[in-house]
Scaffold this motif. Structure first.
Motif, PDB file in Angstrom:
ATOM      1  N   GLY A   1       3.286   4.640   9.663  1.00  0.00           N
ATOM      2  CA  GLY A   1       4.172   3.482   9.777  1.00  0.00           C
ATOM      3  C   GLY A   1       4.619   2.845   8.487  1.00  0.00           C
ATOM      4  O   GLY A   1       5.388   1.874   8.511  1.00  0.00           O
ATOM      5  N   ASP A   2       4.180   3.354   7.325  1.00  0.00           N
ATOM      6  CA  ASP A   2       4.610   2.710   6.080  1.00  0.00           C
ATOM      7  C   ASP A   2       5.882   3.328   5.509  1.00  0.00           C
ATOM      8  O   ASP A   2       6.599   2.678   4.746  1.00  0.00           O
ATOM      9  CB  ASP A   2       3.493   2.717   5.027  1.00  0.00           C
ATOM     10  N   TYR A   3       6.177   4.585   5.864  1.00  0.00           N
ATOM     11  CA  TYR A   3       7.428   5.223   5.448  1.00  0.00           C
ATOM     12  C   TYR A   3       8.061   5.911   6.659  1.00  0.00           C
ATOM     13  O   TYR A   3       7.346   6.445   7.514  1.00  0.00           O
ATOM     14  CB  TYR A   3       7.184   6.248   4.333  1.00  0.00           C
ATOM     15  N   SER A   4       9.377   5.916   6.689  1.00  0.00           N
ATOM     16  CA  SER A   4      10.075   6.478   7.843  1.00  0.00           C
ATOM     17  C   SER A   4       9.964   7.998   7.873  1.00  0.00           C
ATOM     18  O   SER A   4       9.774   8.637   6.832  1.00  0.00           O
ATOM     19  CB  SER A   4      11.560   6.089   7.796  1.00  0.00           C
TER      20      SER A   4
ATOM     21  N   GLY B   1      -0.378   5.016  -0.245  1.00  0.00           N
ATOM     22  CA  GLY B   1      -0.430   4.232   0.974  1.00  0.00           C
ATOM     23  C   GLY B   1      -1.297   4.863   2.052  1.00  0.00           C
ATOM     24  O   GLY B   1      -2.379   5.382   1.796  1.00  0.00           O
ATOM     25  N   LYS B   2      -0.798   4.854   3.285  1.00  0.00           N
ATOM     26  CA  LYS B   2      -1.567   5.352   4.419  1.00  0.00           C
ATOM     27  C   LYS B   2      -1.618   6.873   4.473  1.00  0.00           C
ATOM     28  O   LYS B   2      -2.333   7.433   5.290  1.00  0.00           O
ATOM     29  CB  LYS B   2      -0.998   4.790   5.709  1.00  0.00           C
TER      30      LYS B   2
ATOM     31  N   PHE C   1       1.077  13.517   2.535  1.00  0.00           N
ATOM     32  CA  PHE C   1       1.092  14.707   3.381  1.00  0.00           C
ATOM     33  C   PHE C   1       2.418  15.449   3.248  1.00  0.00           C
ATOM     34  O   PHE C   1       2.448  16.677   3.137  1.00  0.00           O
ATOM     35  CB  PHE C   1       0.854  14.341   4.846  1.00  0.00           C
ATOM     36  N   ALA C   2       3.525  14.704   3.256  1.00  0.00           N
ATOM     37  CA  ALA C   2       4.846  15.332   3.162  1.00  0.00           C
ATOM     38  C   ALA C   2       5.004  16.099   1.861  1.00  0.00           C
ATOM     39  O   ALA C   2       5.493  17.231   1.845  1.00  0.00           O
ATOM     40  CB  ALA C   2       5.935  14.269   3.291  1.00  0.00           C
ATOM     41  N   LEU C   3       4.589  15.505   0.758  1.00  0.00           N
ATOM     42  CA  LEU C   3       4.730  16.162  -0.550  1.00  0.00           C
ATOM     43  C   LEU C   3       3.826  17.383  -0.673  1.00  0.00           C
ATOM     44  O   LEU C   3       4.254  18.436  -1.142  1.00  0.00           O
ATOM     45  CB  LEU C   3       4.423  15.165  -1.665  1.00  0.00           C
ATOM     46  N   THR C   4       2.579  17.246  -0.256  1.00  0.00           N
ATOM     47  CA  THR C   4       1.662  18.382  -0.374  1.00  0.00           C
ATOM     48  C   THR C   4       2.040  19.502   0.582  1.00  0.00           C
ATOM     49  O   THR C   4       1.855  20.684   0.260  1.00  0.00           O
ATOM     50  CB  THR C   4       0.210  17.951  -0.112  1.00  0.00           C
ATOM     51  N   ALA C   5       2.598  19.152   1.741  1.00  0.00           N
ATOM     52  CA  ALA C   5       3.045  20.186   2.678  1.00  0.00           C
ATOM     53  C   ALA C   5       4.245  20.942   2.126  1.00  0.00           C
ATOM     54  O   ALA C   5       4.453  22.111   2.445  1.00  0.00           O
ATOM     55  CB  ALA C   5       3.405  19.552   4.028  1.00  0.00           C
TER      56      ALA C   5
ATOM     57  N   GLU D   1      -5.921   4.230  -3.068  1.00  0.00           N
ATOM     58  CA  GLU D   1      -6.494   4.046  -1.744  1.00  0.00           C
ATOM     59  C   GLU D   1      -6.515   5.339  -0.943  1.00  0.00           C
ATOM     60  O   GLU D   1      -5.650   6.197  -1.097  1.00  0.00           O
ATOM     61  CB  GLU D   1      -5.711   2.975  -0.962  1.00  0.00           C
ATOM     62  N   LYS D   2      -7.517   5.458  -0.096  1.00  0.00           N
ATOM     63  CA  LYS D   2      -7.644   6.645   0.738  1.00  0.00           C
ATOM     64  C   LYS D   2      -6.671   6.576   1.907  1.00  0.00           C
ATOM     65  O   LYS D   2      -6.382   5.503   2.430  1.00  0.00           O
ATOM     66  CB  LYS D   2      -9.071   6.767   1.270  1.00  0.00           C
ATOM     67  N   PRO D   3      -6.153   7.726   2.337  1.00  0.00           N
ATOM     68  CA  PRO D   3      -5.273   7.741   3.511  1.00  0.00           C
ATOM     69  C   PRO D   3      -6.045   7.358   4.775  1.00  0.00           C
ATOM     70  O   PRO D   3      -7.282   7.342   4.778  1.00  0.00           O
ATOM     71  CB  PRO D   3      -4.810   9.203   3.580  1.00  0.00           C
TER      72      PRO D   3
END
Length: 220
Positions: free
Chosen positions: A53-56, A81-82, A87-91, A103-105
């Motif tokens: 919920g922190d990024y679209s 952030g959360k 996840f998007a970048l590493t994927a 901070e941890k996801p």
């Protein structure tokens, strides 16, 4: 920014008008803009983005495409952030050594990230950890800076470790007046070659083979 100003920006920049460099034009049209043909990872990225919920989902899909296009050797994630952006970048580039600082996801996203054997999470003082990572790797390929008050220190510390292929992504460049002023000073810096303003997200690049340029885009 008013609705009218947003539409003016879209009319001028949404389709890449004014982008003279062929490489930059390709990046805008085929990476930053939404693709006609979706990647197979999109459904999972969208579920994780909605959960966090922190990024679209649209923004996370764009981050995925950027990493997929760049194929960096290392991805440094500062205050992601959360975890949806991480996840998007590493994927986007599972071959990259991905290092998260800050901070941890969320638990579910952390579990998804842990399936990537080249992903790691560092704890402790963020700037000390960033310095350690820079010294260990020798250079930065892709640095992602989330919503953190340490954006200025992070960029300054990183500029000594960038090369012509490095990219820095900064979130929240219009978060407040102080950050807006910082962004304007940063894109004027001679060390920054091509910069891109996606309204809430800034992209900095360093290839001296290109002419210094700044672009602003608002994508539908």
């Amino acid at each position: 920014m008013s609705i009218i100003k947003r539409w003016i920006y879209r009319l001028r920049h949404n389709r890449g008008y004014g982008v003279q460099s062929p490489a930059a034009f390709y990046f805008v049209m085929n990476v930053l803009r939404e693709c006609k043909h979706p990647y197979y990872m999109y459904p999972l990225i969208e579920r994780i983005a909605k959960s966090a919920g922190d990024y679209s989902p649209k923004h996370c899909r764009r981050l995925f495409r950027i990493a997929n296009y760049l194929q960096p050797h290392n991805i440094i994630l500062l205050s992601a952030g959360k975890g949806a952006s991480a996840f998007a970048l590493t994927a986007g580039c599972r071959n990259a050594m991905s290092i998260a600082i800050g901070e941890k996801p969320e638990a579910a996203i952390s579990q998804a990230l842990s399936k990537n054997s080249r992903y790691s999470q560092l704890e402790g003082d963020p700037m000390e950890q960033l310095q350690t990572v820079i010294e260990k790797n020798g250079h930065i390929d892709l640095l992602y800076i989330g919503n953190t008050p340490l954006y200025n220190e992070a960029v300054e510390k990183s500029l000594s470790a960038v090369n012509k292929n490095s990219v820095i992504i900064v979130e929240g460049i219009r978060r407040n007046r102080l950050m807006k002023k910082w962004w304007q000073r940063t894109i004027a810096d001679k060390r920054i070659v091509v910069s891109m303003d996606l309204y809430n997200t800034g992209i900095l690049t360093f290839n001296n083979e290109y002419k210094k340029q700044h672009y602003t885009f608002l994508f539908k």
